[in-house]
Design an enzyme around this catalytic site. Sequence first.
Site, PDB file in Angstrom:
ATOM      1  N   ASN A 207      54.866  14.535 -16.504  1.00 30.96           N
ATOM      2  CA  ASN A 207      55.046  15.167 -17.975  1.00 30.96           C
ATOM      3  C   ASN A 207      56.388  15.325 -18.132  1.00 30.96           C
ATOM      4  OD1 ASN A 207      51.986  14.380 -18.612  1.00 30.96           O
ATOM      5  ND2 ASN A 207      51.509  16.062 -17.636  1.00 30.96           N
ATOM      6  N   CYS A 208      56.464  15.908 -19.408  1.00 27.70           N
ATOM      7  CA  CYS A 208      58.406  16.604 -19.670  1.00 27.70           C
ATOM      8  C   CYS A 208      58.815  16.876 -18.813  1.00 27.70           C
ATOM      9  CB  CYS A 208      57.891  16.777 -21.054  1.00 27.70           C
ATOM     10  SG  CYS A 208      57.746  15.704 -22.407  1.00 27.70           S
TER      11      CYS A 208
ATOM     12  N   THR B 179      82.106   5.467  -1.687  1.00 29.09           N
ATOM     13  CA  THR B 179      83.089   4.528  -1.805  1.00 29.09           C
ATOM     14  C   THR B 179      84.513   5.186  -2.627  1.00 29.09           C
ATOM     15  OG1 THR B 179      82.451   3.459  -4.453  1.00 29.09           O
ATOM     16  CG2 THR B 179      81.758   2.251  -1.894  1.00 29.09           C
TER      17      THR B 179
ATOM     18  N   PRO C 230      67.010   1.880 -14.023  1.00 28.33           N
ATOM     19  CA  PRO C 230      67.498   0.912 -13.228  1.00 28.33           C
ATOM     20  C   PRO C 230      66.975   0.485 -12.348  1.00 28.33           C
ATOM     21  CG  PRO C 230      68.881   2.641 -14.799  1.00 28.33           C
ATOM     22  CD  PRO C 230      67.547   3.287 -14.701  1.00 28.33           C
TER      23      PRO C 230
ATOM     24  N   ARG D 137      73.209   6.251  -1.752  1.00 27.20           N
ATOM     25  CA  ARG D 137      74.354   5.198  -1.541  1.00 27.20           C
ATOM     26  C   ARG D 137      75.578   4.809  -0.456  1.00 27.20           C
ATOM     27  NH1 ARG D 137      73.698   3.102  -8.444  1.00 27.20           N
ATOM     28  NH2 ARG D 137      72.268   1.356  -8.370  1.00 27.20           N
ATOM     29  N   PRO D 138      76.714   4.630  -0.478  1.00 27.36           N
ATOM     30  CA  PRO D 138      77.565   4.596   0.723  1.00 27.36           C
ATOM     31  C   PRO D 138      78.999   5.048  -0.231  1.00 27.36           C
ATOM     32  CG  PRO D 138      76.725   2.592   1.199  1.00 27.36           C
ATOM     33  CD  PRO D 138      75.721   2.711  -0.424  1.00 27.36           C
TER      34      PRO D 138
ATOM     35  N   LYS E 116      56.849   0.295 -13.791  1.00 30.43           N
ATOM     36  CA  LYS E 116      56.403   1.348 -12.962  1.00 30.43           C
ATOM     37  C   LYS E 116      54.780   0.967 -12.623  1.00 30.43           C
ATOM     38  CE  LYS E 116      59.325   5.289 -14.239  1.00 30.43           C
ATOM     39  NZ  LYS E 116      58.850   6.604 -14.228  1.00 30.43           N
TER      40      LYS E 116
END
Length: 318
Positions: free
Chosen positions: A155-156, A40, A89, A37-38, A135
């Site tokens: 996995n974790c 800002t 998200p 993402r730019p 997913k």
Amino acid sequence: METEKSKILIFGGTGYIGKYMVKASIFLGHPTYVYARPITPQTTPSKIDIHKELKSMGVLIVQGELKEHEKIVSVLREVDIVISALAYPQVPDQLEIIDAIKVAGNIKRFLPSDFGCEEDRITPLPPFQEFLDKKKKIRRVIEAAGIPYTFVSANCYGAYFVNYLLRPHEKRDDIAVYGSGKAKAVLNYEEDIALYTIKVANDPITCNRIVIYRPPKNIVSQLELISLWEKKIGRSFNKVHIPEEEITKLSETTPPPNNIPVSILHSVFVKGDLMNFELGEEDIEASRLYPDFEFKTIDQLLDIFLVNPPNPTIVAFE
């Protein structure tokens, strides 16, 4: 003459697991690009510092939004392999990447943002299931599009869950145990997850396959993990068991998206979903692929926490 290294583009390369992926790609000698993402006026100082750090390592950062189709297509045509490390998200936004890959037409491998449990083989509580369904949809779209892929079930994240389960940065006498504490999980150090991921992304054997990161020495229950830690620090904790019924109820009553991590705890540490299925002939277990490279064991990971403990972090679910 040495074979030319593949060029790797990483989406989400300034995020939690993404930073590890970028550093592993550079370490293994790949020309590495990050689509981010730019910057800002609202960008946090920590995110700006990450940009500076990656640039100092030789990473080419392309600033843009996932909706900028032509820009993404243009970057894709400069690279060979695409790895998405986007946070939850943004999982549905990977459809934008897939559309661009289809237009670019040159990508040799795409690794979507999996890196957790094997989502096609477990049935967790509804909040986590809804998480995984997004997913799974991305997997099916990739398959239908005929894009060469590798699906990674790492996995974790080891350091993340050691911090979460043991709370080594806090001074406390009590330690929470979810359910009986006997269910087996798989904890892999993030640096190893990243290095293996860059390796499998370039490996012809793993094309159009699922790779599961299940090294035998990293299979551990909560009680075993706590016992190992107690021996290392020379003290004992009062173990407070949280019954399965209470965790299930919390998953039903906690407002979203905070009900997702509750459901993950239930799946991984109460039901033991990570170890509740056998690996078949078609499965590839990562630690068998490269005998010259070994995952850090749970014991070695805890040694890192004794000397230079990784900072706790918060996973984004919204």
